[in-house]
Design a protein around this motif. Structure first.
Motif, PDB file in Angstrom:
ATOM      1  N   PRO A 132       0.811  -1.160  -0.073  1.00 12.82           N
ATOM      2  CA  PRO A 132       0.007  -0.146   0.083  1.00 12.82           C
ATOM      3  C   PRO A 132       0.982   1.289  -0.115  1.00 12.82           C
ATOM      4  O   PRO A 132       1.884   1.207   0.529  1.00 12.82           O
ATOM      5  CB  PRO A 132      -0.904   0.081   1.430  1.00 12.82           C
ATOM      6  N   GLY A 133       0.479   2.232  -0.714  1.00 16.77           N
ATOM      7  CA  GLY A 133       1.229   3.519  -0.669  1.00 16.77           C
ATOM      8  C   GLY A 133       0.955   4.221   0.535  1.00 16.77           C
ATOM      9  O   GLY A 133       0.043   3.899   1.596  1.00 16.77           O
ATOM     10  N   ARG A 134       1.780   5.158   0.924  1.00 17.82           N
ATOM     11  CA  ARG A 134       1.928   6.051   2.049  1.00 17.82           C
ATOM     12  C   ARG A 134       0.813   6.714   2.120  1.00 17.82           C
ATOM     13  O   ARG A 134       0.566   7.789   1.228  1.00 17.82           O
ATOM     14  CB  ARG A 134       3.215   6.509   2.577  1.00 17.82           C
ATOM     15  N   PRO A 135      -0.213   6.887   3.342  1.00 15.60           N
ATOM     16  CA  PRO A 135      -1.184   7.747   2.993  1.00 15.60           C
ATOM     17  C   PRO A 135      -0.931   9.359   3.425  1.00 15.60           C
ATOM     18  O   PRO A 135      -1.646  10.239   3.082  1.00 15.60           O
ATOM     19  CB  PRO A 135      -2.346   7.442   4.345  1.00 15.60           C
ATOM     20  N   GLU A 136       0.204   9.712   4.046  1.00 16.26           N
ATOM     21  CA  GLU A 136       0.698  11.058   4.389  1.00 16.26           C
ATOM     22  C   GLU A 136       1.671  11.444   2.890  1.00 16.26           C
ATOM     23  O   GLU A 136       2.061  10.537   2.522  1.00 16.26           O
ATOM     24  CB  GLU A 136       1.329  10.949   5.630  1.00 16.26           C
ATOM     25  N   PRO A 137       1.840  12.708   2.856  1.00  8.95           N
ATOM     26  CA  PRO A 137       2.664  13.119   2.166  1.00  8.95           C
ATOM     27  C   PRO A 137       4.243  12.764   2.106  1.00  8.95           C
ATOM     28  O   PRO A 137       4.454  12.746   3.462  1.00  8.95           O
ATOM     29  CB  PRO A 137       2.570  14.832   2.064  1.00  8.95           C
ATOM     30  N   ASN A 138       4.936  12.466   1.200  1.00  6.90           N
ATOM     31  CA  ASN A 138       6.296  12.037   1.444  1.00  6.90           C
ATOM     32  C   ASN A 138       7.300  12.762   0.699  1.00  6.90           C
ATOM     33  O   ASN A 138       6.642  13.816   0.151  1.00  6.90           O
ATOM     34  CB  ASN A 138       6.569  10.581   1.243  1.00  6.90           C
ATOM     35  N   ARG A 139       8.658  12.418   0.430  1.00  6.58           N
ATOM     36  CA  ARG A 139       9.324  13.581  -0.331  1.00  6.58           C
ATOM     37  C   ARG A 139       9.092  13.594  -1.724  1.00  6.58           C
ATOM     38  O   ARG A 139       9.542  14.445  -2.597  1.00  6.58           O
ATOM     39  CB  ARG A 139      10.962  12.880  -0.006  1.00  6.58           C
ATOM     40  N   PHE A 140       8.016  12.688  -2.037  1.00  5.97           N
ATOM     41  CA  PHE A 140       7.721  12.859  -3.576  1.00  5.97           C
ATOM     42  C   PHE A 140       6.444  13.478  -3.921  1.00  5.97           C
ATOM     43  O   PHE A 140       6.046  13.386  -4.971  1.00  5.97           O
ATOM     44  CB  PHE A 140       7.808  11.338  -4.181  1.00  5.97           C
ATOM     45  N   GLY A 141       5.743  14.026  -2.843  1.00  4.99           N
ATOM     46  CA  GLY A 141       4.621  14.737  -3.129  1.00  4.99           C
ATOM     47  C   GLY A 141       3.448  14.161  -2.256  1.00  4.99           C
ATOM     48  O   GLY A 141       3.685  13.294  -1.374  1.00  4.99           O
ATOM     49  N   ALA A 142       2.408  14.705  -2.549  1.00  2.99           N
ATOM     50  CA  ALA A 142       1.048  14.410  -1.884  1.00  2.99           C
ATOM     51  C   ALA A 142       0.607  13.009  -2.210  1.00  2.99           C
ATOM     52  O   ALA A 142       0.934  12.650  -3.519  1.00  2.99           O
ATOM     53  CB  ALA A 142       0.182  15.424  -1.993  1.00  2.99           C
ATOM     54  N   PRO A 143      -0.219  12.507  -1.279  1.00  3.48           N
ATOM     55  CA  PRO A 143      -0.897  11.298  -1.847  1.00  3.48           C
ATOM     56  C   PRO A 143      -1.584  11.240  -3.133  1.00  3.48           C
ATOM     57  O   PRO A 143      -2.322  12.484  -3.257  1.00  3.48           O
ATOM     58  CB  PRO A 143      -1.627  10.748  -0.781  1.00  3.48           C
ATOM     59  N   PRO A 144      -1.660  10.136  -3.854  1.00  2.00           N
ATOM     60  CA  PRO A 144      -2.581  10.264  -5.176  1.00  2.00           C
ATOM     61  C   PRO A 144      -3.685  10.386  -4.988  1.00  2.00           C
ATOM     62  O   PRO A 144      -4.285   9.685  -3.912  1.00  2.00           O
ATOM     63  CB  PRO A 144      -2.273   8.988  -5.878  1.00  2.00           C
ATOM     64  N   ARG A 145      -4.425  10.860  -5.665  1.00  2.00           N
ATOM     65  CA  ARG A 145      -6.072  10.935  -5.637  1.00  2.00           C
ATOM     66  C   ARG A 145      -6.630   9.564  -5.572  1.00  2.00           C
ATOM     67  O   ARG A 145      -6.220   8.585  -6.506  1.00  2.00           O
ATOM     68  CB  ARG A 145      -6.872  11.611  -6.773  1.00  2.00           C
ATOM     69  N   ALA A 146      -7.785   9.079  -4.974  1.00  7.40           N
ATOM     70  CA  ALA A 146      -8.476   7.817  -5.035  1.00  7.40           C
ATOM     71  C   ALA A 146      -8.964   7.731  -6.518  1.00  7.40           C
ATOM     72  O   ALA A 146      -9.400   8.768  -7.241  1.00  7.40           O
ATOM     73  CB  ALA A 146      -9.200   7.759  -4.140  1.00  7.40           C
ATOM     74  N   GLY A 147      -9.060   6.774  -6.822  1.00  7.32           N
ATOM     75  CA  GLY A 147      -9.770   6.484  -8.199  1.00  7.32           C
ATOM     76  C   GLY A 147      -8.793   6.217  -9.445  1.00  7.32           C
ATOM     77  O   GLY A 147      -7.502   5.889  -9.175  1.00  7.32           O
ATOM     78  N   TRP A 148      -9.311   6.077 -10.533  1.00  6.44           N
ATOM     79  CA  TRP A 148      -8.414   5.505 -12.099  1.00  6.44           C
ATOM     80  C   TRP A 148      -7.391   6.394 -12.514  1.00  6.44           C
ATOM     81  O   TRP A 148      -6.579   6.303 -12.860  1.00  6.44           O
ATOM     82  CB  TRP A 148      -9.611   5.205 -12.968  1.00  6.44           C
ATOM     83  N   LEU A 149      -7.743   7.745 -12.355  1.00  7.74           N
ATOM     84  CA  LEU A 149      -6.895   8.623 -12.791  1.00  7.74           C
ATOM     85  C   LEU A 149      -6.207   9.734 -11.966  1.00  7.74           C
ATOM     86  O   LEU A 149      -6.866   9.983 -10.885  1.00  7.74           O
ATOM     87  CB  LEU A 149      -7.670   9.525 -13.758  1.00  7.74           C
ATOM     88  N   PRO A 150      -5.011  10.059 -12.215  1.00  5.30           N
ATOM     89  CA  PRO A 150      -4.324  10.794 -11.274  1.00  5.30           C
ATOM     90  C   PRO A 150      -5.005  12.220 -11.353  1.00  5.30           C
ATOM     91  O   PRO A 150      -5.708  12.755 -11.967  1.00  5.30           O
ATOM     92  CB  PRO A 150      -3.001  11.001 -11.777  1.00  5.30           C
TER      93      PRO A 150
END
Length: 150
Positions: A132-150
């Motif tokens: 699973p991805g990290r739910p909090e922002p990390n050094r690469f940016g904010a978490p991606p939006r939920a769903g199919w498209l970024p």
């Protein structure tokens, strides 16, 4: 268009669903291109398609063209689990090292060495598809939006 963000760029993060959508759609399109171009550009030889070098060249090209986009998807998926895209460079090094070991110890049971070659790839795929991805922002940016498209 937000769907272009899925394929273009090396920064940011992709969740598992977006990664699967992107990689499977690229594979689907490259396979369709291969199926359309091989009969047109490399007509069957007397021995069939396998004996035709032009067919294998077309197959290789149609499967290698989407490689930069696939690497982009893998990089952004690794960003989501807070790993650098440079980890993609480790896998070829492990494969080359394993191939060297296979060549040196070819007298032993080959299935053991083939499994050693497969294990790093399997571990990488488990990480990319199931971690699973990290739910909090990390050094690469904010978490991606939920769903199919970024």
């Amino acid at each position: 268009m937000s769907w272009l963000k899925l394929y273009w760029g090396w920064t940011g993060r992709l969740n598992r669903l977006q990664f699967i959508l992107g990689s499977y759609s690229l594979s689907f399109v490259s396979t369709l291109a291969m199926m359309a171009l091989v009969p047109m550009l490399a007509p069957p030889a007397p021995g069939g398609f396998v004996a035709n070098n032009a067919a294998w060249t077309v197959i290789a090209i149609t499967q290698l063209v989407p490689l930069p986009w696939q690497l982009s998807l893998f990089t952004r998926r690794l960003h989501d689990v807070n790993l650098s895209g440079r980890w993609l460079l480790v896998l070829p090094a492990i494969v080359v090292a394993d191939l060297g070991l296979i060549r040196v110890w070819a007298a032993f049971d080959e299935s053991v060495w083939e499994m050693l070659l497969f294990l790093p790839m399997l571990a990488g795929m488990v990480l990319v598809f199931f971690a699973p991805g990290r739910p909090e922002p990390n050094r690469f940016g904010a978490p991606p939006r939920a769903g199919w498209l970024p």
